[in-house]
Write a protein that holds these residues in place. Sequence first.
Motif, mmCIF file in Angstrom:
data_model
loop_
_atom_site.group_PDB
_atom_site.id
_atom_site.type_symbol
_atom_site.label_atom_id
_atom_site.label_comp_id
_atom_site.label_asym_id
_atom_site.label_seq_id
_atom_site.Cartn_x
_atom_site.Cartn_y
_atom_site.Cartn_z
ATOM 1 N N LYS A 181 8.979 7.980 2.242
ATOM 2 C CA LYS A 181 9.090 8.655 1.057
ATOM 3 C C LYS A 181 9.815 9.829 1.215
ATOM 4 C CE LYS A 181 4.570 7.781 -0.984
ATOM 5 N NZ LYS A 181 3.191 8.381 -1.687
ATOM 6 N N ASN B 96 7.799 -0.663 6.365
ATOM 7 C CA ASN B 96 7.554 0.686 6.256
ATOM 8 C C ASN B 96 8.814 1.431 5.552
ATOM 9 O OD1 ASN B 96 4.913 0.437 7.052
ATOM 10 N ND2 ASN B 96 5.778 1.091 9.371
ATOM 11 N N ALA C 117 0.910 -1.109 0.062
ATOM 12 C CA ALA C 117 -0.177 0.047 0.049
ATOM 13 C C ALA C 117 0.635 1.376 0.021
ATOM 14 C CB ALA C 117 -0.761 -0.082 1.300
ATOM 15 N N GLU C 118 0.288 2.137 -0.675
ATOM 16 C CA GLU C 118 1.172 3.763 -0.544
ATOM 17 C C GLU C 118 0.086 4.727 0.212
ATOM 18 O OE1 GLU C 118 2.927 6.915 -3.718
ATOM 19 O OE2 GLU C 118 2.107 4.964 -4.564
ATOM 20 N N THR C 119 0.819 5.208 1.152
ATOM 21 C CA THR C 119 0.059 6.333 1.834
ATOM 22 C C THR C 119 0.845 7.648 1.448
ATOM 23 O OG1 THR C 119 1.664 6.105 3.830
ATOM 24 C CG2 THR C 119 -0.515 4.842 3.670
ATOM 25 N N GLU C 120 0.486 8.750 1.950
ATOM 26 C CA GLU C 120 1.134 10.124 1.941
ATOM 27 C C GLU C 120 2.428 9.860 2.158
ATOM 28 O OE1 GLU C 120 0.322 14.522 3.377
ATOM 29 O OE2 GLU C 120 -1.374 13.294 3.190
ATOM 30 N N ASN C 121 2.809 9.505 3.246
ATOM 31 C CA ASN C 121 4.210 9.419 3.742
ATOM 32 C C ASN C 121 5.052 8.219 3.485
ATOM 33 O OD1 ASN C 121 3.694 12.021 4.883
ATOM 34 N ND2 ASN C 121 2.629 11.265 6.449
ATOM 35 N N GLN C 122 4.445 7.195 3.223
ATOM 36 C CA GLN C 122 5.362 6.026 3.187
ATOM 37 C C GLN C 122 4.695 5.068 2.109
ATOM 38 O OE1 GLN C 122 5.553 4.584 6.823
ATOM 39 N NE2 GLN C 122 3.547 3.948 7.222
ATOM 40 N N PHE C 123 5.325 3.824 1.916
ATOM 41 C CA PHE C 123 4.988 2.626 1.251
ATOM 42 C C PHE C 123 5.079 1.558 2.455
ATOM 43 C CE2 PHE C 123 7.495 4.935 -1.958
ATOM 44 C CZ PHE C 123 6.456 5.023 -3.101
ATOM 45 N N GLU C 124 4.014 0.917 2.347
ATOM 46 C CA GLU C 124 3.848 -0.233 3.500
ATOM 47 C C GLU C 124 3.660 -1.612 2.766
ATOM 48 O OE1 GLU C 124 0.055 0.829 5.286
ATOM 49 O OE2 GLU C 124 1.245 2.604 6.293
ATOM 50 N N LYS D 216 6.483 13.417 -1.470
ATOM 51 C CA LYS D 216 5.338 13.584 -0.648
ATOM 52 C C LYS D 216 4.397 14.399 -1.406
ATOM 53 C CE LYS D 216 7.309 12.444 3.762
ATOM 54 N NZ LYS D 216 7.449 12.749 4.795
#
Length: 145
Positions: free
Chosen positions: A131, A128, A45-52, A136
Amino acid sequence: MTLVKFNNGHRNAVNPFFSDVFQSLLNDSPISDRLINKTPAVNIAETENQFEIELAAPGLSKEDFKINLDKNVLSVSAEKKVENVEEGKKYSKKEYAYNSFVRSFTLPESADQSKIEAEYVDGILKLNVAKKEEAKIQAREIAVK
């Protein structure tokens, strides 16, 4: 009638998504399950601050994992060897179990390779990857002229 399966190195050139009807019948056996190298299922998954990255790897401990970063390729491997020995009256019974896997992920240019964290909780290995600041997503309002 004899069933003969030809394997000439080509899958199905006409329709690559066609699966052989008999393949599941020939491969569904307890013996073939032991011969297949099983790799854990992965969620990315990709969030605003990182890849999980989450790998389902139950039955292991955090010491069984090896995580390496080579250039922009993140490799996760695990190896577990279990040996049970029961000794009794003039006999010895040994049971071995050996599990291993390797999964590799190519990190995008926006990944900050110096900020990678790993945690193993309840059979799930969570990675985790932060980015880079410039990657970002910057939210701003655009004025209409």
